[in-house]
Design a protein around this motif. Structure first.
Motif, PDB file in Angstrom:
ATOM      1  N   TYR A 203      20.640 -37.089  13.253  1.00 11.67           N
ATOM      2  CA  TYR A 203      20.098 -36.991  11.905  1.00 11.67           C
ATOM      3  C   TYR A 203      18.635 -36.541  11.923  1.00 11.67           C
ATOM      4  CZ  TYR A 203      24.332 -39.302  10.295  1.00 11.67           C
ATOM      5  OH  TYR A 203      25.645 -39.599  10.032  1.00 11.67           O
ATOM      6  N   GLY A 204      17.969 -36.774  13.050  1.00  7.64           N
ATOM      7  CA  GLY A 204      16.596 -36.303  13.182  1.00  7.64           C
ATOM      8  C   GLY A 204      16.511 -34.792  13.080  1.00  7.64           C
ATOM      9  N   LEU A 205      17.499 -34.099  13.657  1.00  8.20           N
ATOM     10  CA  LEU A 205      17.523 -32.636  13.579  1.00  8.20           C
ATOM     11  C   LEU A 205      17.765 -32.177  12.145  1.00  8.20           C
ATOM     12  CD1 LEU A 205      17.523 -29.876  14.951  1.00  8.20           C
ATOM     13  CD2 LEU A 205      19.967 -30.159  15.395  1.00  8.20           C
ATOM     14  N   LEU A 206      18.680 -32.840  11.443  1.00  4.85           N
ATOM     15  CA  LEU A 206      18.955 -32.482  10.050  1.00  4.85           C
ATOM     16  C   LEU A 206      17.720 -32.693   9.179  1.00  4.85           C
ATOM     17  CD1 LEU A 206      22.508 -34.082   9.633  1.00  4.85           C
ATOM     18  CD2 LEU A 206      21.975 -31.654   9.898  1.00  4.85           C
ATOM     19  N   LEU A 207      17.028 -33.832   9.387  1.00  2.00           N
ATOM     20  CA  LEU A 207      15.817 -34.111   8.615  1.00  2.00           C
ATOM     21  C   LEU A 207      14.709 -33.117   8.969  1.00  2.00           C
ATOM     22  CD1 LEU A 207      14.401 -35.861   6.559  1.00  2.00           C
ATOM     23  CD2 LEU A 207      13.870 -37.508   8.384  1.00  2.00           C
ATOM     24  N   THR A 208      14.640 -32.737  10.250  1.00  2.00           N
ATOM     25  CA  THR A 208      13.663 -31.727  10.677  1.00  2.00           C
ATOM     26  C   THR A 208      13.902 -30.419   9.925  1.00  2.00           C
ATOM     27  OG1 THR A 208      13.459 -32.692  12.902  1.00  2.00           O
ATOM     28  CG2 THR A 208      12.801 -30.392  12.635  1.00  2.00           C
ATOM     29  N   PHE A 209      15.163 -30.031   9.790  1.00  2.00           N
ATOM     30  CA  PHE A 209      15.497 -28.814   9.049  1.00  2.00           C
ATOM     31  C   PHE A 209      15.020 -28.916   7.600  1.00  2.00           C
ATOM     32  CE2 PHE A 209      17.759 -27.078  12.492  1.00  2.00           C
ATOM     33  CZ  PHE A 209      18.251 -25.826  12.164  1.00  2.00           C
TER      34      PHE A 209
ATOM     35  N   PHE B 190      12.287 -26.551   5.909  1.00  4.48           N
ATOM     36  CA  PHE B 190      12.610 -25.760   4.715  1.00  4.48           C
ATOM     37  C   PHE B 190      11.504 -25.915   3.675  1.00  4.48           C
ATOM     38  CE2 PHE B 190      17.366 -25.976   5.762  1.00  4.48           C
ATOM     39  CZ  PHE B 190      17.423 -24.639   6.108  1.00  4.48           C
ATOM     40  N   ILE B 191      11.012 -27.156   3.502  1.00  5.00           N
ATOM     41  CA  ILE B 191       9.946 -27.417   2.526  1.00  5.00           C
ATOM     42  C   ILE B 191       8.654 -26.723   2.941  1.00  5.00           C
ATOM     43  CG2 ILE B 191       8.468 -29.231   1.562  1.00  5.00           C
ATOM     44  CD1 ILE B 191      10.931 -31.094   1.723  1.00  5.00           C
ATOM     45  N   PHE B 192       8.282 -26.878   4.205  1.00  2.72           N
ATOM     46  CA  PHE B 192       7.049 -26.266   4.707  1.00  2.72           C
ATOM     47  C   PHE B 192       7.094 -24.736   4.575  1.00  2.72           C
ATOM     48  CE2 PHE B 192       5.161 -24.193   8.520  1.00  2.72           C
ATOM     49  CZ  PHE B 192       3.823 -24.317   8.162  1.00  2.72           C
ATOM     50  N   ILE B 193       8.198 -24.150   5.023  1.00  2.32           N
ATOM     51  CA  ILE B 193       8.317 -22.688   5.004  1.00  2.32           C
ATOM     52  C   ILE B 193       8.372 -22.170   3.566  1.00  2.32           C
ATOM     53  CG2 ILE B 193       9.815 -20.761   5.651  1.00  2.32           C
ATOM     54  CD1 ILE B 193      10.662 -22.562   8.093  1.00  2.32           C
TER      55      ILE B 193
ATOM     56  N   VAL C  70      13.837 -23.299  17.451  1.00  3.72           N
ATOM     57  CA  VAL C  70      14.476 -23.556  16.150  1.00  3.72           C
ATOM     58  C   VAL C  70      13.459 -23.451  15.010  1.00  3.72           C
ATOM     59  CG1 VAL C  70      15.746 -25.210  14.742  1.00  3.72           C
ATOM     60  CG2 VAL C  70      16.327 -24.941  17.152  1.00  3.72           C
ATOM     61  N   PRO C  71      12.331 -24.179  15.068  1.00  2.57           N
ATOM     62  CA  PRO C  71      11.315 -23.995  14.023  1.00  2.57           C
ATOM     63  C   PRO C  71      10.778 -22.568  13.967  1.00  2.57           C
ATOM     64  CG  PRO C  71      10.871 -25.984  15.292  1.00  2.57           C
ATOM     65  CD  PRO C  71      11.940 -25.237  16.014  1.00  2.57           C
ATOM     66  N   ALA C  72      10.652 -21.917  15.125  1.00  2.00           N
ATOM     67  CA  ALA C  72      10.160 -20.536  15.146  1.00  2.00           C
ATOM     68  C   ALA C  72      11.094 -19.616  14.373  1.00  2.00           C
ATOM     69  CB  ALA C  72      10.020 -20.054  16.590  1.00  2.00           C
ATOM     70  N   ALA C  73      12.400 -19.776  14.568  1.00  2.00           N
ATOM     71  CA  ALA C  73      13.380 -18.954  13.853  1.00  2.00           C
ATOM     72  C   ALA C  73      13.293 -19.177  12.345  1.00  2.00           C
ATOM     73  CB  ALA C  73      14.789 -19.265  14.352  1.00  2.00           C
TER      74      ALA C  73
ATOM     75  N   VAL D  78       6.118 -33.597  13.801  1.00  3.23           N
ATOM     76  CA  VAL D  78       5.315 -32.409  13.505  1.00  3.23           C
ATOM     77  C   VAL D  78       5.804 -31.759  12.216  1.00  3.23           C
ATOM     78  CG1 VAL D  78       4.739 -30.081  14.280  1.00  3.23           C
ATOM     79  CG2 VAL D  78       4.684 -31.965  15.907  1.00  3.23           C
ATOM     80  N   ALA D  79       7.130 -31.665  12.056  1.00  6.91           N
ATOM     81  CA  ALA D  79       7.697 -31.084  10.838  1.00  6.91           C
ATOM     82  C   ALA D  79       7.280 -31.885   9.610  1.00  6.91           C
ATOM     83  CB  ALA D  79       9.226 -31.029  10.941  1.00  6.91           C
ATOM     84  N   PHE D  80       7.269 -33.205   9.735  1.00 16.17           N
ATOM     85  CA  PHE D  80       6.848 -34.076   8.633  1.00 16.17           C
ATOM     86  C   PHE D  80       5.383 -33.832   8.291  1.00 16.17           C
ATOM     87  CE2 PHE D  80       4.904 -38.097   7.236  1.00 16.17           C
ATOM     88  CZ  PHE D  80       5.635 -38.334   6.082  1.00 16.17           C
ATOM     89  N   ALA D  81       4.544 -33.708   9.332  1.00 13.81           N
ATOM     90  CA  ALA D  81       3.109 -33.518   9.117  1.00 13.81           C
ATOM     91  C   ALA D  81       2.819 -32.200   8.400  1.00 13.81           C
ATOM     92  CB  ALA D  81       2.373 -33.567  10.456  1.00 13.81           C
ATOM     93  N   VAL D  82       3.457 -31.106   8.868  1.00 14.64           N
ATOM     94  CA  VAL D  82       3.172 -29.805   8.254  1.00 14.64           C
ATOM     95  C   VAL D  82       3.769 -29.712   6.847  1.00 14.64           C
ATOM     96  CG1 VAL D  82       2.912 -28.616  10.455  1.00 14.64           C
ATOM     97  CG2 VAL D  82       5.172 -28.701   9.373  1.00 14.64           C
ATOM     98  N   ALA D  83       4.900 -30.386   6.610  1.00 16.72           N
ATOM     99  CA  ALA D  83       5.501 -30.381   5.272  1.00 16.72           C
ATOM    100  C   ALA D  83       4.588 -31.104   4.283  1.00 16.72           C
ATOM    101  CB  ALA D  83       6.882 -31.034   5.299  1.00 16.72           C
TER     102      ALA D  83
END
Length: 373
Positions: free
Chosen positions: A248-254, A258-261, A296-299, A19-24
């Protein structure tokens, strides 16, 4: 190579990462990629998160957490005390080793202890309360979960300021957990002697030293770059296989978030609308958004549209209660329970949702009454 392939396969199946990849990628259509993207990324947060995962992985492999449970179980003589031990270790250990690591470590040990004492009937309530305990106990310190570490970093609050904010909800949470234990019937059992956790004490000291380095970095006593290099050097020296245990999935999600936000912040119409929507409603926004996209994404998203980090901190931590996906740590314990041969997943999900809503309502009501949130 096999470890790398296995890790890549795990990452590709992470729903939050996808989901993070898609929105970014979607946000890039509105703000084309440029060098400014590097300014979006908070390398301080990523460094702290990475070093903590490495060190906790080393402590876990050394068997220190299993040894803690083994020692405590020697004093167990009835089901209520057993429940207190299994739930208590999740609550208190999550403050230092994160909620997901606490559940990965202690839920299997709890399932084993219940099987050995022939108390499988308590499996659903114990695992659910372990999950709630880990999510709520972790909110007390910056080390407890990723959203705390992130908000602690971006807000630049001190450790004492952070603890002062989270002390009341943490204390209320512990009292609620103790009240729930009263509903577990006290039946006499034999102290468990079958759980044998091998702790390699000679290998434990370097990991304890590295944990202190991480702690000093969180307290801003050591620059995060130095802490990162010191921990990586220590891991390579003492057990380089730990490098493959990191999420590493969590790190990449961050990074993707960061890019999306960052892109959303640069779209003035969206930025203004979100700032107006979130301002003064940080707790409610944190709780509600966490139910949909996890806390985490909400924060990370909401932090860009408010400066009231104290309220947001409470909101996203309480927001870990509710739906199964409100906190990804809850998904971990669900998967561990579902792996049991006699798992009743439907019954678990109904009970899980009910217990979480109960805690969420009571905590929100109590905080409103005593803290005026």
């Amino acid at each position: 190579m096999e470890n790398i392939r296995k890790k890549l396969k795990e990452i590709s199946k992470d729903p939050v990462l996808l989901v993070a990849f898609a929105v970014a990628v979607l946000s890039m259509a509105f703000v084309p990629p440029s060098r400014k993207y590097f300014n979006y990324i908070d390398f301080h947060v990523l460094s702290l998160l990475f070093t903590m995962m490495l060190v906790v992985g080393g402590l876990q492999k050394a068997g220190v957490f299993g040894c803690i449970v083994e020692y405590l179980l020697k004093f167990v003589h009835n089901t209520r005390v057993l429940a207190f031990v299994l739930i208590g270790v999740c609550f208190f250990c999550s403050m230092l080793i994160t909620n997901d690591v606490a559940l990965i470590t202690f839920v299997p040990l709890g399932m084993m202890a219940l099987a050995q004492t022939k108390q499988q009937k308590l499996l659903i309530p114990i695992v659910i309360l372990q999950t709630v305990a880990a999510n709520l106990g972790s909110m007390f310190t910056p080390l407890g979960n990723p959203q705390n570490l992130y908000l602690y970093s971006v807000s630049e609050m001190t450790m004492m300021q952070f603890i002062r904010i989270m002390a009341m909800p943490s204390m209320i949470s512990f009292i609620l957990l103790c009240i729930c234990l009263l509903f577990i019937q006290s039946e006499e059992i034999q102290p468990s002697t079958e759980i044998k956790s091998k702790t390699e004490w000679c290998k434990l000291m370097p990991w304890c030293a590295m944990f202190l380095v991480c702690l000093f970095s969180v307290l801003r006593l050591i620059p995060y770059g130095i802490a990162l290099m010191a921990v990586i050097a220590g891991v390579i020296t003492f057990d380089r296989k730990i490098l493959f245990s990191v999420d590493y999935g969590l790190l990449l999600t961050f990074v993707l978030l960061f890019i999306f936000i960052g892109n959303m912040k640069n779209i003035s119409s969206i930025s203004n609308a979100l700032s107006a929507l979130v301002g003064g409603r940080e707790i409610v926004a944190g709780i509600l958004l966490s139910q949909i996209i996890s806390n985490v994404p909400a924060a990370m998203l909401l932090s860009k549209f408010t400066i009231n980090y104290s309220a947001l901190l409470i909101g996203v931590n309480l927001g870990g209660l509710g739906t199964l996906i409100a906190s990804m740590a809850s998904v971990i314990s669900y998967k561990l329970y579902a792996s049991a041969s006699d798992a009743q997943t439907g019954k678990y999900l109904v009970a899980f949702t009910g217990v979480n809503i109960f805690f969420l309502v009571i905590l929100c009501g109590t905080m409103a009454l005593f803290a005026g949130i």
